[in-house]
Design a protein around this motif. Structure first.
Motif, PDB file in Angstrom:
ATOM      1  N   MET A  57       8.238  -5.379  -0.898  1.00  0.00           N
ATOM      2  CA  MET A  57       8.395  -6.552  -0.034  1.00  0.00           C
ATOM      3  C   MET A  57       7.049  -7.183   0.286  1.00  0.00           C
ATOM      4  O   MET A  57       6.951  -8.405   0.460  1.00  0.00           O
ATOM      5  CB  MET A  57       9.122  -6.161   1.253  1.00  0.00           C
ATOM      6  CG  MET A  57      10.558  -5.720   1.038  1.00  0.00           C
ATOM      7  SD  MET A  57      11.469  -5.481   2.578  1.00  0.00           S
ATOM      8  CE  MET A  57      11.578  -7.170   3.180  1.00  0.00           C
ATOM      9  N   LEU A  58       6.003  -6.362   0.356  1.00  0.00           N
ATOM     10  CA  LEU A  58       4.665  -6.919   0.551  1.00  0.00           C
ATOM     11  C   LEU A  58       4.264  -7.801  -0.631  1.00  0.00           C
ATOM     12  O   LEU A  58       3.694  -8.889  -0.455  1.00  0.00           O
ATOM     13  CB  LEU A  58       3.641  -5.790   0.727  1.00  0.00           C
ATOM     14  CG  LEU A  58       3.543  -5.128   2.094  1.00  0.00           C
ATOM     15  CD1 LEU A  58       2.568  -3.967   2.043  1.00  0.00           C
ATOM     16  CD2 LEU A  58       3.126  -6.116   3.161  1.00  0.00           C
ATOM     17  N   SER A  63       2.153 -11.401  -0.947  1.00  0.00           N
ATOM     18  CA  SER A  63       1.275 -11.485  -2.121  1.00  0.00           C
ATOM     19  C   SER A  63       0.142 -10.465  -2.078  1.00  0.00           C
ATOM     20  O   SER A  63      -0.994 -10.745  -2.471  1.00  0.00           O
ATOM     21  CB  SER A  63       0.689 -12.908  -2.242  1.00  0.00           C
ATOM     22  OG  SER A  63       1.724 -13.864  -2.381  1.00  0.00           O
ATOM     23  N   CYS A  64       0.428  -9.282  -1.569  1.00  0.00           N
ATOM     24  CA  CYS A  64      -0.556  -8.201  -1.561  1.00  0.00           C
ATOM     25  C   CYS A  64       0.192  -6.880  -1.668  1.00  0.00           C
ATOM     26  O   CYS A  64       1.413  -6.846  -1.613  1.00  0.00           O
ATOM     27  CB  CYS A  64      -1.424  -8.235  -0.300  1.00  0.00           C
ATOM     28  SG  CYS A  64      -0.496  -8.013   1.237  1.00  0.00           S
ATOM     29  N   THR A  65      -0.520  -5.796  -1.825  1.00  0.00           N
ATOM     30  CA  THR A  65       0.098  -4.497  -2.020  1.00  0.00           C
ATOM     31  C   THR A  65      -0.719  -3.417  -1.329  1.00  0.00           C
ATOM     32  O   THR A  65      -1.921  -3.578  -1.100  1.00  0.00           O
ATOM     33  CB  THR A  65       0.224  -4.177  -3.524  1.00  0.00           C
ATOM     34  OG1 THR A  65       0.792  -2.883  -3.682  1.00  0.00           O
ATOM     35  CG2 THR A  65      -1.132  -4.223  -4.209  1.00  0.00           C
ATOM     36  N   GLY A  72      -5.338  -3.665 -12.352  1.00  0.00           N
ATOM     37  CA  GLY A  72      -4.572  -4.868 -12.043  1.00  0.00           C
ATOM     38  C   GLY A  72      -5.349  -5.848 -11.184  1.00  0.00           C
ATOM     39  O   GLY A  72      -6.483  -5.597 -10.762  1.00  0.00           O
ATOM     40  N   ASN A  73      -4.694  -6.977 -10.910  1.00  0.00           N
ATOM     41  CA  ASN A  73      -5.305  -8.025 -10.095  1.00  0.00           C
ATOM     42  C   ASN A  73      -4.651  -8.136  -8.719  1.00  0.00           C
ATOM     43  O   ASN A  73      -4.745  -9.173  -8.073  1.00  0.00           O
ATOM     44  CB  ASN A  73      -5.197  -9.369 -10.824  1.00  0.00           C
ATOM     45  CG  ASN A  73      -5.959  -9.371 -12.132  1.00  0.00           C
ATOM     46  OD1 ASN A  73      -7.038  -8.779 -12.227  1.00  0.00           O
ATOM     47  ND2 ASN A  73      -5.395 -10.044 -13.140  1.00  0.00           N
ATOM     48  N   GLU A  74      -3.970  -7.054  -8.270  1.00  0.00           N
ATOM     49  CA  GLU A  74      -3.305  -7.110  -6.984  1.00  0.00           C
ATOM     50  C   GLU A  74      -4.315  -7.121  -5.838  1.00  0.00           C
ATOM     51  O   GLU A  74      -5.409  -6.561  -5.935  1.00  0.00           O
ATOM     52  CB  GLU A  74      -2.359  -5.918  -6.798  1.00  0.00           C
ATOM     53  CG  GLU A  74      -1.213  -5.855  -7.797  1.00  0.00           C
ATOM     54  CD  GLU A  74      -1.572  -5.011  -8.989  1.00  0.00           C
ATOM     55  OE1 GLU A  74      -2.774  -4.727  -9.168  1.00  0.00           O
ATOM     56  OE2 GLU A  74      -0.658  -4.639  -9.750  1.00  0.00           O
ATOM     57  N   THR A  75      -3.931  -7.760  -4.750  1.00  0.00           N
ATOM     58  CA  THR A  75      -4.770  -7.826  -3.550  1.00  0.00           C
ATOM     59  C   THR A  75      -4.388  -6.704  -2.606  1.00  0.00           C
ATOM     60  O   THR A  75      -3.206  -6.504  -2.300  1.00  0.00           O
ATOM     61  CB  THR A  75      -4.598  -9.181  -2.851  1.00  0.00           C
ATOM     62  OG1 THR A  75      -4.922 -10.222  -3.764  1.00  0.00           O
ATOM     63  CG2 THR A  75      -5.508  -9.271  -1.629  1.00  0.00           C
TER      64      THR A  75
END
Length: 205
Positions: A57-58, A63-65, A72-75
């Motif tokens: 859900m985050l 738009s983050c984790t 990866g490019n996750e925030t």
């Protein structure tokens, strides 16, 4: 430890007494914990299910984790989580709602009862420190196990026979005599009809 934290004050000596409890419930088709079906899988964890759901859900809402991959490019949204922003509001919504992140409970749950007691340190030097003593109340474990009310056809028939004997005064002998009486009546009716047909044929001849 992840869900049942305790707060203690500095300048005290705190004693935490722990007692181990174990709850065993039956999997589907039985109902456990009121109106839920538990998961009987050693690889399943209720806490991990909640954590994965929150993380998904985050990604979707904020738009983050919480678990970014190394390549990866996750925030990483740890800053948002500790401030009153998207992640904090989402976490509060999950705690207040029973429809978000629905995870079935585990069939085997281990909990620890805690009893806290504190003594204030009178020494000025010790008032800046905290001493915690954690110990087991005893080496036993209180086990609460769910068992089926009817364990097979035998127990069901035994309960049914006991209820009939209690409320109707019936027994195996009574039921046998009733069946014998019904069979006798049916056989008598069949014999009379057969004799009636033979008498009609005799008159026609």
């Amino acid at each position: 430890m992840l869900r049942d934290g305790r707060t203690v004050r500095n300048g005290t000596e705190t004693f935490i007494e722990i007692h181990r409890r174990e709850y065993k419930s039956l999997p589907s088709p039985y109902i456990a914990y009121g109106n839920q079906i538990c998961i009987d899988d050693t690889g399943y964890s209720f806490v991990d299910c909640k954590r994965k759901c929150f993380n998904e859900m985050l990604k979707k809402e904020c738009s983050c984790t919480m678990n970014p991959s190394p390549t990866g490019n996750e925030t990483y949204c740890v800053d948002d989580y500790h401030t009153n922003t998207c992640a904090a509001e989402l976490y509060g919504a999950i705690l207040q709602s029973s429809t978000l992140c629905v995870c079935p409970p585990e069939c085997r749950v281990i909990k620890y009862d805690q009893v806290l007691s504190s003594v204030a340190n009178k020494n000025d030097f010790q008032s800046h420190y905290l001493k915690i003593r954690i110990y087991l109340k005893d080496l036993s474990t209180t086990v609460t196990e769910q068992v089926p009310k009817y364990d097979g056809v035998t127990s069901l028939l035994a309960n049914l026979g006991g209820q009939m004997g209690l409320f109707l005064g019936a027994s195996i002998l009574t039921i046998t005599e009733l069946l014998e009486f019904i069979i006798f009546i049916v056989w008598t009716v069949i014999q009379r009809r057969a004799k009636g047909k033979n008498a009609v044929r005799h008159i026609d001849i």
